[in-house]
Design an enzyme around this catalytic site. Sequence first.
Site, PDB file in Angstrom:
ATOM      1  CG  ASP A 272      15.018  -2.398  -9.248  1.00  0.00           C
ATOM      2  OD1 ASP A 272      15.203  -1.975  -8.084  1.00  0.00           O
ATOM      3  OD2 ASP A 272      15.277  -3.570  -9.596  1.00  0.00           O
TER       4      ASP A 272
ATOM      5  CG  ASN B 277      12.181  12.462 -12.465  1.00  0.00           C
ATOM      6  OD1 ASN B 277      13.275  12.588 -11.913  1.00  0.00           O
ATOM      7  ND2 ASN B 277      12.056  12.028 -13.714  1.00  0.00           N
ATOM      8  NE  ARG B 278      11.685  20.032  -7.749  1.00  0.00           N
ATOM      9  CZ  ARG B 278      10.454  20.544  -7.952  1.00  0.00           C
ATOM     10  NH1 ARG B 278       9.992  20.669  -9.186  1.00  0.00           N
ATOM     11  NH2 ARG B 278       9.726  20.941  -6.933  1.00  0.00           N
TER      12      ARG B 278
ATOM     13  CG  PHE C 255      21.633  10.873 -10.740  1.00  0.00           C
ATOM     14  CD1 PHE C 255      20.689  10.313 -11.585  1.00  0.00           C
ATOM     15  CD2 PHE C 255      22.818  11.362 -11.309  1.00  0.00           C
ATOM     16  CE1 PHE C 255      20.902  10.244 -12.955  1.00  0.00           C
ATOM     17  CE2 PHE C 255      23.037  11.298 -12.672  1.00  0.00           C
ATOM     18  CZ  PHE C 255      22.081  10.746 -13.493  1.00  0.00           C
TER      19      PHE C 255
ATOM     20  CB  SER D 247      19.483  12.691 -15.446  1.00  0.00           C
ATOM     21  OG  SER D 247      19.149  11.339 -15.609  1.00  0.00           O
TER      22      SER D 247
ATOM     23  CG  ASN E 211      16.055  16.302 -12.494  1.00  0.00           C
ATOM     24  OD1 ASN E 211      15.494  17.356 -12.752  1.00  0.00           O
ATOM     25  ND2 ASN E 211      15.554  15.118 -12.837  1.00  0.00           N
ATOM     26  CB  THR E 212      22.952  15.721 -12.134  1.00  0.00           C
ATOM     27  OG1 THR E 212      22.274  14.750 -11.333  1.00  0.00           O
ATOM     28  CG2 THR E 212      24.381  15.856 -11.637  1.00  0.00           C
TER      29      THR E 212
ATOM     30  CE  LYS F 123      17.343   7.238 -20.402  1.00  0.00           C
ATOM     31  NZ  LYS F 123      16.645   6.517 -19.343  1.00  0.00           N
TER      32      LYS F 123
ATOM     33  CG  ASN G 237      17.035  10.785 -19.229  1.00  0.00           C
ATOM     34  OD1 ASN G 237      16.052  10.849 -18.487  1.00  0.00           O
ATOM     35  ND2 ASN G 237      18.202  10.343 -18.816  1.00  0.00           N
TER      36      ASN G 237
ATOM     37  N   GLY H  85       6.400  10.400 -20.265  1.00  0.00           N
ATOM     38  CA  GLY H  85       5.041   9.970 -20.557  1.00  0.00           C
ATOM     39  C   GLY H  85       4.553  10.468 -21.906  1.00  0.00           C
TER      40      GLY H  85
ATOM     41  CE1 TYR I 205       8.562   4.911 -13.169  1.00  0.00           C
ATOM     42  CE2 TYR I 205      10.873   5.441 -13.350  1.00  0.00           C
ATOM     43  CZ  TYR I 205       9.739   5.299 -12.590  1.00  0.00           C
ATOM     44  OH  TYR I 205       9.800   5.518 -11.237  1.00  0.00           O
TER      45      TYR I 205
HETATM   46  C1  LIG Z   1      10.566   8.963 -11.689  1.00  0.00           C
HETATM   47  C2  LIG Z   1      11.566   8.758 -12.792  1.00  0.00           C
HETATM   48  C3  LIG Z   1      12.908   8.524 -12.494  1.00  0.00           C
HETATM   49  C4  LIG Z   1      13.837   8.348 -13.516  1.00  0.00           C
HETATM   50  N1  LIG Z   1      15.141   8.078 -13.197  1.00  0.00           N
HETATM   51  C5  LIG Z   1      16.038   7.856 -14.199  1.00  0.00           C
HETATM   52  C6  LIG Z   1      17.390   7.535 -13.894  1.00  0.00           C
HETATM   53  O1  LIG Z   1      17.782   7.409 -12.738  1.00  0.00           O
HETATM   54  N2  LIG Z   1      18.243   7.353 -14.937  1.00  0.00           N
HETATM   55  C7  LIG Z   1      17.853   7.454 -16.240  1.00  0.00           C
HETATM   56  O2  LIG Z   1      18.664   7.266 -17.145  1.00  0.00           O
HETATM   57  N3  LIG Z   1      16.558   7.731 -16.551  1.00  0.00           N
HETATM   58  C8  LIG Z   1      15.656   7.931 -15.573  1.00  0.00           C
HETATM   59  N4  LIG Z   1      14.359   8.226 -15.888  1.00  0.00           N
HETATM   60  C9  LIG Z   1      13.974   8.356 -17.313  1.00  0.00           C
HETATM   61  C10 LIG Z   1      13.362   7.078 -17.868  1.00  0.00           C
HETATM   62  O3  LIG Z   1      14.294   6.023 -17.857  1.00  0.00           O
HETATM   63  C11 LIG Z   1      12.871   7.310 -19.332  1.00  0.00           C
HETATM   64  O4  LIG Z   1      13.986   7.629 -20.141  1.00  0.00           O
HETATM   65  C12 LIG Z   1      11.859   8.429 -19.425  1.00  0.00           C
HETATM   66  O5  LIG Z   1      10.991   8.437 -18.302  1.00  0.00           O
HETATM   67  C13 LIG Z   1      11.004   8.334 -20.698  1.00  0.00           C
HETATM   68  O6  LIG Z   1      10.251   7.150 -20.731  1.00  0.00           O
HETATM   69  P1  LIG Z   1       8.698   7.065 -20.304  1.00  0.00           P
HETATM   70  O7  LIG Z   1       7.991   8.178 -21.025  1.00  0.00           O
HETATM   71  O8  LIG Z   1       8.258   5.702 -20.730  1.00  0.00           O
HETATM   72  O9  LIG Z   1       8.667   7.244 -18.832  1.00  0.00           O
HETATM   73  C14 LIG Z   1      13.418   8.404 -14.877  1.00  0.00           C
HETATM   74  C15 LIG Z   1      12.066   8.640 -15.167  1.00  0.00           C
HETATM   75  C16 LIG Z   1      11.147   8.810 -14.149  1.00  0.00           C
HETATM   76  C17 LIG Z   1       9.701   9.049 -14.507  1.00  0.00           C
END
Ligand SMILES: Cc1cc2nc3c(=O)[nH]c(=O)nc-3n(C[C@H](O)[C@H](O)[C@H](O)COP(=O)(O)O)c2cc1C
Length: 376
Positions: A68, A114-115, A118, A180, A182-183, A219, A248, A270, A320
Amino acid sequence: MSSRSIYARLRPVIFALAPEAAHRLTLLVLRCGWSFRDAFPVSDRAILRTRIWDLEFVNPLGLAAGFDKDAEVADVLLRSGFGFVEIGSVTPRPQPGNPKPRVFRLTEDRALINRLGFNSAGLDRVEANLRRRRAAAPEGGVIGVNLGRNKDSAEAGPDYLAGLRALTPLADYLVINVSSPNTPGLRALQGRDQLEALLAPLRAELDGMEGRRPPLLLKIAPDLTAEDRADIAEVALAQGLDGLIVSNTTIERPAGLKSRFRAEAGGLSGAPLFEPSTALLAEMYRLTGGRLPLVGVGGVASAAEAYAKIRAGAALVQLYTGLVYQGPGLPRRILIELAALLRRDGFATVADAVGADHAGLSPPTDRRDQASERSD
Ligand SMILES: Cc1cc2nc3c(=O)[nH]c(=O)nc-3n(C[C@H](O)[C@H](O)[C@H](O)COP(=O)(O)O)c2cc1C
């Protein structure tokens, strides 16, 4: 029909859509107010309730940042069982993120790459959304705000400061996201000197504010050198950070990934992230002597995994990617089973189990709130 079997039937339809289209559809459905709202067993409520910083969490399972991003559906998500929702990452100015496609399902691996880079509606929109939500007098629930930086801004520091100034009044806690993948250049902010230079003005700004000051968290990435890890622990304690979110997504590609998307650039989340992110969590718990509340995230899709994070040192857990594969009934299922696991091992609360795998280190208690925590 249970929420699990409903989702099992819906999943092929959802997965027939491109990942981002599926996500947009999910947000649309959630914006209409749809949610699973099963009664939560009363017997589990006391054992799952936890108090960290000055915040009351009805349970320790949160939705991680990125789902979100623009604070559109936080209350619906809270109603489907999450104890807290982290919105963002939000950048100061709106930006579109990277070209599409930029999200890939590694279905065989229970993973995503994902890439996105932001993609964000920017501070003004997110602030308006959070204000609207507050005016609607929600039932409560903890909302964290995760701050990022614009790709084209000259320096990171002023971007995080702008985010902190705009959203402090609306955030139960704040996250500085320097992890992250991707930046360009973002993760270099995790180095000692850069981190000190970044955090000191943010801390000073918060300390100079009147009224309630939300806890400030950092983070971090799973792909850090041993030196980085030790430096982060030291800087976190020295700069008065209130917690760390570990971790992350990873830029590593663990051996054994099966999906044809495994070589896509971006951050992997994942199931394959569970082991490395949990090992890092345990290490950060040791390096900080259990003195800092940690949020464990990475590869959680079951109660056993959430419990392993808690025992490794997590005071709170987030997920997530698990939600993508298992659907909206997942938080409730995890929480019911987590309560049973805690009870099985003789823990009266989540807090009692935090760091249980580390002999000789006590669980983290909040420095500002120890007294009230003990008297609860
Ligand atoms: C599609 C996607 C977008 C994400 N966007 C952000 C983000 O904007 N900021 C952030 O701190 N982490 C972001 N994450 C990372 C998640 O918050 C989390 O740290 C990471 O996916 C590991 O948890 P999971 O294995 O339960 O997904 C994103 C992850 C996914 C899959």
